[in-house]
Enzyme design. Structure first.
Site, PDB file in Angstrom:
ATOM      1  N   TYR A  47     -15.959  15.309 -17.912  1.00  0.00           N
ATOM      2  CA  TYR A  47     -16.374  13.938 -17.680  1.00  0.00           C
ATOM      3  C   TYR A  47     -17.413  13.958 -16.548  1.00  0.00           C
ATOM      4  O   TYR A  47     -17.117  14.450 -15.460  1.00  0.00           O
ATOM      5  CB  TYR A  47     -15.160  13.078 -17.324  1.00  0.00           C
ATOM      6  CG  TYR A  47     -15.554  11.680 -16.949  1.00  0.00           C
ATOM      7  CD1 TYR A  47     -16.160  10.854 -17.882  1.00  0.00           C
ATOM      8  CD2 TYR A  47     -15.362  11.205 -15.671  1.00  0.00           C
ATOM      9  CE1 TYR A  47     -16.564   9.577 -17.534  1.00  0.00           C
ATOM     10  CE2 TYR A  47     -15.759   9.921 -15.322  1.00  0.00           C
ATOM     11  CZ  TYR A  47     -16.356   9.120 -16.263  1.00  0.00           C
ATOM     12  OH  TYR A  47     -16.769   7.861 -15.913  1.00  0.00           O
ATOM     13  N   ARG A  50       0.835  -1.207   0.000  1.00  0.00           N
ATOM     14  CA  ARG A  50       0.000   0.000   0.000  1.00  0.00           C
ATOM     15  C   ARG A  50       0.873   1.261   0.000  1.00  0.00           C
ATOM     16  O   ARG A  50       0.516   2.274  -0.574  1.00  0.00           O
ATOM     17  CB  ARG A  50      -0.969  -0.025   1.197  1.00  0.00           C
ATOM     18  CG  ARG A  50      -1.823   1.221   1.319  1.00  0.00           C
ATOM     19  CD  ARG A  50      -3.162   0.993   2.015  1.00  0.00           C
ATOM     20  NE  ARG A  50      -3.090   0.207   3.228  1.00  0.00           N
ATOM     21  CZ  ARG A  50      -2.568   0.625   4.395  1.00  0.00           C
ATOM     22  NH1 ARG A  50      -2.063   1.843   4.493  1.00  0.00           N
ATOM     23  NH2 ARG A  50      -2.556  -0.167   5.446  1.00  0.00           N
ATOM     24  N   ASP A  62      -6.937  18.046 -16.403  1.00  0.00           N
ATOM     25  CA  ASP A  62      -7.188  16.645 -16.743  1.00  0.00           C
ATOM     26  C   ASP A  62      -6.752  16.470 -18.199  1.00  0.00           C
ATOM     27  O   ASP A  62      -7.374  17.012 -19.114  1.00  0.00           O
ATOM     28  CB  ASP A  62      -8.673  16.330 -16.541  1.00  0.00           C
ATOM     29  CG  ASP A  62      -9.020  14.868 -16.835  1.00  0.00           C
ATOM     30  OD1 ASP A  62      -8.303  14.229 -17.629  1.00  0.00           O
ATOM     31  OD2 ASP A  62     -10.020  14.381 -16.282  1.00  0.00           O
ATOM     32  N   LYS A 109      -7.415   5.076 -20.522  1.00  0.00           N
ATOM     33  CA  LYS A 109      -7.634   5.474 -21.911  1.00  0.00           C
ATOM     34  C   LYS A 109      -6.345   5.247 -22.714  1.00  0.00           C
ATOM     35  O   LYS A 109      -5.920   4.121 -22.853  1.00  0.00           O
ATOM     36  CB  LYS A 109      -8.139   6.920 -21.959  1.00  0.00           C
ATOM     37  CG  LYS A 109      -9.228   7.238 -20.921  1.00  0.00           C
ATOM     38  CD  LYS A 109     -10.540   6.503 -21.168  1.00  0.00           C
ATOM     39  CE  LYS A 109     -11.531   6.631 -20.014  1.00  0.00           C
ATOM     40  NZ  LYS A 109     -11.883   7.967 -19.576  1.00  0.00           N
TER      41      LYS A 109
HETATM   42  C1  LIG Z   1     -12.519   8.449 -18.302  1.00  0.00           C
HETATM   43  C2  LIG Z   1     -12.197   9.776 -17.786  1.00  0.00           C
HETATM   44  C3  LIG Z   1     -12.008   9.978 -16.414  1.00  0.00           C
HETATM   45  C4  LIG Z   1     -12.218   8.877 -15.407  1.00  0.00           C
HETATM   46  O1  LIG Z   1     -11.265   7.880 -15.533  1.00  0.00           O
HETATM   47  P1  LIG Z   1     -11.527   6.363 -14.993  1.00  0.00           P
HETATM   48  O2  LIG Z   1     -10.179   5.735 -15.134  1.00  0.00           O
HETATM   49  O3  LIG Z   1     -12.587   5.787 -15.870  1.00  0.00           O
HETATM   50  O4  LIG Z   1     -11.993   6.485 -13.594  1.00  0.00           O
HETATM   51  C5  LIG Z   1     -11.653  11.243 -15.991  1.00  0.00           C
HETATM   52  N1  LIG Z   1     -11.501  12.257 -16.856  1.00  0.00           N
HETATM   53  C6  LIG Z   1     -11.684  12.104 -18.177  1.00  0.00           C
HETATM   54  C7  LIG Z   1     -11.486  13.251 -19.088  1.00  0.00           C
HETATM   55  C8  LIG Z   1     -12.041  10.856 -18.682  1.00  0.00           C
HETATM   56  O5  LIG Z   1     -12.246  10.723 -19.986  1.00  0.00           O
END
Ligand SMILES: *Cc1c(COP(=O)(O)O)cnc(C)c1O
Length: 374
Positions: free
Chosen positions: A102, A50, A174, A199
């Site tokens: 998102y 952890r 982000d 992604k």
């Molecule tokens: C998918 C996404 C998230 C969340 O990510 P997860 O790994 O699915 O929790 C956050 N911000 C953006 C822009 C995203 O496309």
């Protein structure tokens, strides 16, 4: 001379001294033999998974370099990465957030953090006057995506960072849609960058993960590190390993996703059944100049609005053969999604489809879209 991202991505783990294996072992052990007993331990000494694990340490170091930061923390998802940053703030703090984002992050802010005393103002980040007007003495954080998911709106990272810093606020970008190949927010004035590893970075539809990179290892970065380690929302060794494998080809994949997407965007922009294509590097994008200036490549994500409304859009999804009707983006397979149907608290137009262009041949993708739109 510093090595380039492509080189760092390939050499993203140190060779294991005991096995001399080129591919690092997955260290599943949750606990590690103490080097010393009765003495203070080093912050990165391996003690318990952890706190730190060899696969996670390698991923964090690779992401730190890729985003030109001072500290990185790998977390169980992109959403958990954002959640952890909000948890590191205090009741009474104020956030200014982009109004297109998102949807899950908007839900976190409204449903969980507002009652907890963390207030958020939502503004259109392309309107700098609106941003200035939203800033308060208690504003700790300015957060936005660029481009946004799913409206593909851009935000001028440099200009927004200047305004936020004048007011003493921290800037969080982000970078999930643009990817570190497309832009590096910490080099444009941002203080924190979050990527959903799920992604493009892992890139093969088989890992859920997130990472936070800090420009400086400051008090907030330390607080987030403690929240991750004490709270335990860490990324598992297996997912770190898969992400490190996927990211070796990140630069080449994102360039190919972007080239394919540019071709598809050109085809769709000319199609009589398509009302609008939203793609940063297509000249019809309202912020095309900013997109060219800020993004090295256009990424593989676009949205399209179909003439004829909601049902016409859904018909397109059902007629496609190569594109899979599924959520998420950034992987090898092309995906398409009627976004309004799955979003909570949605502002998305009902004729909008979000399209993730994969690594198939663009001519095959165009042929499939051509038959589906007929
Ligand atoms: C998918 C996404 C998230 C969340 O990510 P997860 O790994 O699915 O929790 C956050 N911000 C953006 C822009 C995203 O496309």
């Amino acid at each position: 001379m510093p090595q380039r991202p492509e080189t760092n991505a390939v050499h993203n783990s140190i060779i294991d001294r005991s096995s001399r294996a080129i591919v690092p072992p997955i260290v599943l052990s949750t606990t590690f033999q103490y080097e010393t007993t009765g003495l203070e331990h080093e912050p990165d000494e391996l003690i318990y998974t952890r706190y730190q694990n060899p696969n996670r340490a390698a991923l964090e170091e690779a992401m730190r370099k890729l985003e030109y930061g001072a500290a990185a923390h790998a977390i169980s998802s992109g959403s958990a990465a954002m959640l952890t940053i909000f948890q590191a703030l205090r009741p009474g703090d104020h956030i200014v957030s982009s109004d297109d984002m998102y949807f899950g992050i908007r839900v976190q802010l409204k449903e969980f953090f507002a009652p907890w005393g963390l207030e958020t103002s939502f503004v259109d980040m392309s309107d700098l006057a609106a941003l200035r007007a939203a800033m308060r003495p208690k504003t700790r954080l300015v957060i936005f995506e660029s481009p946004t998911n799913p409206m593909i709106r851009l935000a001028d990272i440099k200009a927004i960072s200047e305004i936020a810093h004048q007011h003493g606020a921290t800037v969080l970008v982000d970078n999930t849609v643009a990817t570190p190949v497309g832009q590096n927010p910490l080099q444009l004035g941002g203080d924190i960058v979050v990527n959903s590893l799920t992604k493009y970075i892992a890139g093969h539809h088989d890992v859920l993960g997130g990472v936070i990179v800090f420009r400086e290892n400051d008090e907030l970065a330390q607080r987030v590190m403690r929240l991750v380690r004490i709270g335990g929302s860490v990324l598992s060794p297996m997912n770190c390993w898969l992400t490190l494998r996927g990211m070796q080809s990140l630069s080449y994949r994102v360039r190919a996703h972007s080239e394919n997407a540019s071709e598809v965007a050109c085809f769709l922009a000319e199609h009589p059944k398509i009302e609008r294509v939203l793609y940063p590097h297509h000249p019809s994008h309202p912020q095309y100049d900013l997109a060219r200036r800020q993004m090295r490549v256009g990424s593989g994500l676009m949205s399209i609005q179909v003439r004829g409304g909601r049902q016409a859009a859904i018909d397109v999804v059902n007629n496609l053969r190569l594109f899979t009707s599924a959520t998420s983006f950034g992987g090898t397979h092309s995906l398409i999604e009627h976004r309004e149907s799955i979003e909570e608290d949605s502002n998305t137009p009902s004729n909008l489809l979000r399209v993730s262009i994969g690594l198939e041949h663009p001519a095959d993708l165009i042929a499939d879209l051509d038959q589906a739109l007929r």
